[in-house]
Every structure is written in structure tokens, then in C-alpha cells.
Design a protein around this motif. Structure first.
Motif, PDB file in Angstrom:
ATOM      1  N   GLN A   1       0.838  -1.185   0.000  1.00 25.73           N
ATOM      2  CA  GLN A   1       0.000   0.000   0.000  1.00 25.73           C
ATOM      3  C   GLN A   1       0.881   1.245   0.000  1.00 25.73           C
ATOM      4  OE1 GLN A   1      -3.075  -1.807  -0.661  1.00 25.73           O
ATOM      5  NE2 GLN A   1      -3.729   0.110   0.281  1.00 25.73           N
ATOM      6  N   ALA A   2       0.314   2.340  -0.479  1.00 21.30           N
ATOM      7  CA  ALA A   2       1.022   3.619  -0.422  1.00 21.30           C
ATOM      8  C   ALA A   2       1.456   3.901   1.019  1.00 21.30           C
ATOM      9  CB  ALA A   2       0.132   4.737  -0.939  1.00 21.30           C
ATOM     10  N   GLY A   3       2.691   4.381   1.163  1.00 20.66           N
ATOM     11  CA  GLY A   3       3.244   4.607   2.483  1.00 20.66           C
ATOM     12  C   GLY A   3       3.980   3.410   3.047  1.00 20.66           C
ATOM     13  N   GLY A   4       3.883   2.287   2.381  1.00 20.65           N
ATOM     14  CA  GLY A   4       4.542   1.076   2.843  1.00 20.65           C
ATOM     15  C   GLY A   4       5.986   1.008   2.402  1.00 20.65           C
ATOM     16  N   SER A   5       6.605  -0.148   2.663  1.00 19.28           N
ATOM     17  CA  SER A   5       8.029  -0.337   2.392  1.00 19.28           C
ATOM     18  C   SER A   5       8.269  -1.616   1.607  1.00 19.28           C
ATOM     19  CB  SER A   5       8.811  -0.416   3.715  1.00 19.28           C
ATOM     20  OG  SER A   5       8.701   0.777   4.439  1.00 19.28           O
ATOM     21  N   LEU A   6       9.334  -1.600   0.842  1.00 24.96           N
ATOM     22  CA  LEU A   6       9.815  -2.786   0.145  1.00 24.96           C
ATOM     23  C   LEU A   6      11.326  -2.831   0.259  1.00 24.96           C
ATOM     24  CD1 LEU A   6       7.855  -2.955  -3.255  1.00 24.96           C
ATOM     25  CD2 LEU A   6       7.773  -4.616  -1.393  1.00 24.96           C
ATOM     26  N   ARG A   7      11.841  -4.035   0.304  1.00 26.68           N
ATOM     27  CA  ARG A   7      13.296  -4.216   0.321  1.00 26.68           C
ATOM     28  C   ARG A   7      13.661  -5.136  -0.834  1.00 26.68           C
ATOM     29  NH1 ARG A   7      17.282  -7.481   4.082  1.00 26.68           N
ATOM     30  NH2 ARG A   7      19.073  -6.070   4.186  1.00 26.68           N
ATOM     31  N   LEU A   8      14.328  -4.577  -1.822  1.00 27.99           N
ATOM     32  CA  LEU A   8      14.746  -5.341  -2.983  1.00 27.99           C
ATOM     33  C   LEU A   8      16.181  -5.811  -2.799  1.00 27.99           C
ATOM     34  CD1 LEU A   8      13.327  -3.045  -5.805  1.00 27.99           C
ATOM     35  CD2 LEU A   8      12.158  -4.817  -4.485  1.00 27.99           C
ATOM     36  N   SER A   9      16.494  -6.904  -3.446  1.00 30.56           N
ATOM     37  CA  SER A   9      17.841  -7.459  -3.355  1.00 30.56           C
ATOM     38  C   SER A   9      18.449  -7.638  -4.729  1.00 30.56           C
ATOM     39  CB  SER A   9      17.818  -8.800  -2.633  1.00 30.56           C
ATOM     40  OG  SER A   9      17.362  -8.651  -1.304  1.00 30.56           O
ATOM     41  N   CYS A  10      19.747  -7.475  -4.779  1.00 30.51           N
ATOM     42  CA  CYS A  10      20.513  -7.690  -6.008  1.00 30.51           C
ATOM     43  C   CYS A  10      21.671  -8.619  -5.648  1.00 30.51           C
ATOM     44  CB  CYS A  10      21.027  -6.353  -6.538  1.00 30.51           C
ATOM     45  SG  CYS A  10      22.106  -6.462  -7.974  1.00 30.51           S
ATOM     46  N   THR A  11      21.607  -9.838  -6.131  1.00 26.75           N
ATOM     47  CA  THR A  11      22.654 -10.816  -5.846  1.00 26.75           C
ATOM     48  C   THR A  11      23.662 -10.787  -6.986  1.00 26.75           C
ATOM     49  OG1 THR A  11      21.084 -12.206  -4.655  1.00 26.75           O
ATOM     50  CG2 THR A  11      23.145 -13.227  -5.354  1.00 26.75           C
ATOM     51  N   ALA A  12      24.895 -10.487  -6.611  1.00 28.67           N
ATOM     52  CA  ALA A  12      25.948 -10.323  -7.622  1.00 28.67           C
ATOM     53  C   ALA A  12      26.975 -11.438  -7.505  1.00 28.67           C
ATOM     54  CB  ALA A  12      26.623  -8.967  -7.441  1.00 28.67           C
ATOM     55  N   SER A  13      27.292 -12.058  -8.606  1.00 26.84           N
ATOM     56  CA  SER A  13      28.325 -13.091  -8.621  1.00 26.84           C
ATOM     57  C   SER A  13      29.553 -12.559  -9.346  1.00 26.84           C
ATOM     58  CB  SER A  13      27.804 -14.359  -9.293  1.00 26.84           C
ATOM     59  OG  SER A  13      27.397 -14.096 -10.613  1.00 26.84           O
ATOM     60  N   ARG A  14      30.673 -13.045  -8.915  1.00 31.14           N
ATOM     61  CA  ARG A  14      31.973 -12.587  -9.457  1.00 31.14           C
ATOM     62  C   ARG A  14      32.057 -11.072  -9.373  1.00 31.14           C
ATOM     63  NH1 ARG A  14      30.390 -16.363 -13.169  1.00 31.14           N
ATOM     64  NH2 ARG A  14      29.998 -14.816 -14.789  1.00 31.14           N
ATOM     65  N   TYR A  15      31.625 -10.544  -8.259  1.00 31.13           N
ATOM     66  CA  TYR A  15      31.537  -9.091  -8.045  1.00 31.13           C
ATOM     67  C   TYR A  15      32.579  -8.648  -7.048  1.00 31.13           C
ATOM     68  CZ  TYR A  15      29.547  -4.919  -5.706  1.00 31.13           C
ATOM     69  OH  TYR A  15      29.350  -3.694  -5.113  1.00 31.13           O
ATOM     70  N   ARG A  16      33.351  -7.637  -7.435  1.00 26.93           N
ATOM     71  CA  ARG A  16      34.290  -6.996  -6.517  1.00 26.93           C
ATOM     72  C   ARG A  16      33.804  -5.576  -6.292  1.00 26.93           C
ATOM     73  NH1 ARG A  16      40.491  -7.451  -8.004  1.00 26.93           N
ATOM     74  NH2 ARG A  16      40.384  -5.715  -6.519  1.00 26.93           N
ATOM     75  N   PRO A  17      33.451  -5.229  -5.061  1.00 24.86           N
ATOM     76  CA  PRO A  17      32.891  -3.904  -4.784  1.00 24.86           C
ATOM     77  C   PRO A  17      33.782  -2.760  -5.226  1.00 24.86           C
ATOM     78  CG  PRO A  17      32.568  -5.353  -2.905  1.00 24.86           C
ATOM     79  CD  PRO A  17      33.451  -6.085  -3.854  1.00 24.86           C
ATOM     80  N   ASP A  18      35.100  -2.954  -5.200  1.00 24.46           N
ATOM     81  CA  ASP A  18      35.995  -1.853  -5.556  1.00 24.46           C
ATOM     82  C   ASP A  18      36.158  -1.707  -7.064  1.00 24.46           C
ATOM     83  OD1 ASP A  18      39.309  -3.370  -5.276  1.00 24.46           O
ATOM     84  OD2 ASP A  18      37.368  -4.248  -5.808  1.00 24.46           O
ATOM     85  N   MET A  19      35.490  -2.576  -7.825  1.00 24.53           N
ATOM     86  CA  MET A  19      35.643  -2.541  -9.285  1.00 24.53           C
ATOM     87  C   MET A  19      34.394  -2.048 -10.012  1.00 24.53           C
ATOM     88  SD  MET A  19      38.734  -3.531  -9.791  1.00 24.53           S
ATOM     89  CE  MET A  19      38.843  -4.053 -11.492  1.00 24.53           C
ATOM     90  N   TYR A  20      33.268  -1.917  -9.308  1.00 26.71           N
ATOM     91  CA  TYR A  20      32.006  -1.589  -9.969  1.00 26.71           C
ATOM     92  C   TYR A  20      31.234  -0.528  -9.211  1.00 26.71           C
ATOM     93  CZ  TYR A  20      32.715  -5.914 -12.567  1.00 26.71           C
ATOM     94  OH  TYR A  20      33.219  -6.897 -13.364  1.00 26.71           O
TER      95      TYR A  20
ATOM     96  N   MET B   1      13.206   0.703   0.395  1.00 21.47           N
ATOM     97  CA  MET B   1      12.324   1.782  -0.053  1.00 21.47           C
ATOM     98  C   MET B   1      11.221   1.970   0.977  1.00 21.47           C
ATOM     99  SD  MET B   1      12.046   0.908  -4.130  1.00 21.47           S
ATOM    100  CE  MET B   1      11.189  -0.652  -3.910  1.00 21.47           C
ATOM    101  N   ASN B   2      11.167   3.151   1.548  1.00 19.36           N
ATOM    102  CA  ASN B   2      10.171   3.480   2.558  1.00 19.36           C
ATOM    103  C   ASN B   2       9.236   4.565   2.059  1.00 19.36           C
ATOM    104  OD1 ASN B   2      11.464   1.691   4.387  1.00 19.36           O
ATOM    105  ND2 ASN B   2      12.867   3.316   5.024  1.00 19.36           N
ATOM    106  N   ASP B   3       8.068   4.623   2.685  1.00 19.64           N
ATOM    107  CA  ASP B   3       7.072   5.654   2.347  1.00 19.64           C
ATOM    108  C   ASP B   3       6.838   5.694   0.833  1.00 19.64           C
ATOM    109  OD1 ASP B   3       6.792   9.292   2.740  1.00 19.64           O
ATOM    110  OD2 ASP B   3       5.272   7.713   2.702  1.00 19.64           O
ATOM    111  N   LEU B   4       6.547   4.545   0.273  1.00 18.29           N
ATOM    112  CA  LEU B   4       6.392   4.420  -1.168  1.00 18.29           C
ATOM    113  C   LEU B   4       5.141   5.127  -1.679  1.00 18.29           C
ATOM    114  CD1 LEU B   4       7.580   0.753  -1.506  1.00 18.29           C
ATOM    115  CD2 LEU B   4       8.463   2.656  -2.864  1.00 18.29           C
ATOM    116  N   LYS B   5       5.253   5.601  -2.905  1.00 20.07           N
ATOM    117  CA  LYS B   5       4.159   6.321  -3.550  1.00 20.07           C
ATOM    118  C   LYS B   5       3.662   5.519  -4.760  1.00 20.07           C
ATOM    119  CE  LYS B   5       6.472  10.608  -2.248  1.00 20.07           C
ATOM    120  NZ  LYS B   5       7.047  11.887  -2.729  1.00 20.07           N
TER     121      LYS B   5
END
Length: 125
Positions: free
Chosen positions: A12-31, A81-85
């Protein structure tokens, strides 16, 4: 690198969602990793990014409501994502762009990145 999105749902409007992104062969300092939204009949738009130094940046419309984080094992990134519209309904995608093609903490061009398949977030009135 490969990425896969998940976590989409209906709230519902005003609600929250938490999305995930699963990364393989991922180096945080490279992307930089970004979240994008594609609403029905709208252009795809960037929501926010996590750069290779760990800094985040967001578009003005979501500042203070959305946040990007990374799990300790560094391979899963989240978009809280909080307080979604209702107008924020859309398909959400994460993309990983090699840092050479990032400036100011986000991609120079969305075509340079590796994309997930998308996850649908629906915000009901």
C-alpha cells in the motif's frame, strides 16, 4: 559479473519494500551498482547508486526514503524503499557497471552495465 534482482511485491502507499541484487563474481571496488525503475509508459530512470568506494547517491525524489546497502559478504546489495508512492510502481533493475564507466558515483551510460532481470514493485493507492 552477473546480477539477479529479487524482492518485488505489492504494498500500500506509504509502505516499504526491500529489494535485493545478488551479484556473482563481483568486486565492490571494481564496480558501481545502480538501481533503476521502469514504470508503465515511462522512461527507465535511475533511482540510486553505490559506487566503488562504498558511497551512495540518490535522485532527489527518493532522498531520505530510499537507501542502498550491501551485506557483509558483499555479494548481495539491497534497495530499502520506505514511504512508497503509487507513482513509484514499476519494474526495478540493478546493474553493475565497471568503474571505468562510472562518474560521480553512477554509470555514464546505462548500456555499459550488466543488468538483472528485474523485479516488480507495485504500490497501491
Amino acid at each position: 559479473v552477473q546480477v539477479a534482482d529479487s524482492g518485488g511485491d505489492s504494498v500500500q502507499a506509504g509502505g516499504s519494500l526491500r529489494l535485493s541484487c545478488t551479484a556473482s563474481r563481483y568486486r565492490p571496488d571494481m564496480y558501481c551498482v545502480s538501481w533503476w525503475r521502469k514504470g508503465s509508459g515511462k522512461e527507465r530512470e535511475r533511482v540510486g547508486s553505490l559506487d566503488s568506494t562504498g558511497a551512495t547517491n540518490y535522485v532527489d525524489a527518493v532522498k531520505g526514503r530510499f537507501s542502498i546497502s550491501r551485506d557483509n559478504d558483499k555479494s548481495i546489495l539491497h534497495l530499502q524503499m520506505n514511504d512508497l508512492k503509487p507513482e513509484e510502481t514499476g519494474m526495478y533493475y540493478c546493474d553493475a557497471t565497471y568503474r571505468q564507466y562510472c562518474r560521480g558515483g553512477y554509470p555514464l551510460d546505462s548500456d555499459f552495465g550488466v543488468w538483472g532481470q528485474g523485479t516488480q514493485g507495485t504500490v497501491a493507492i
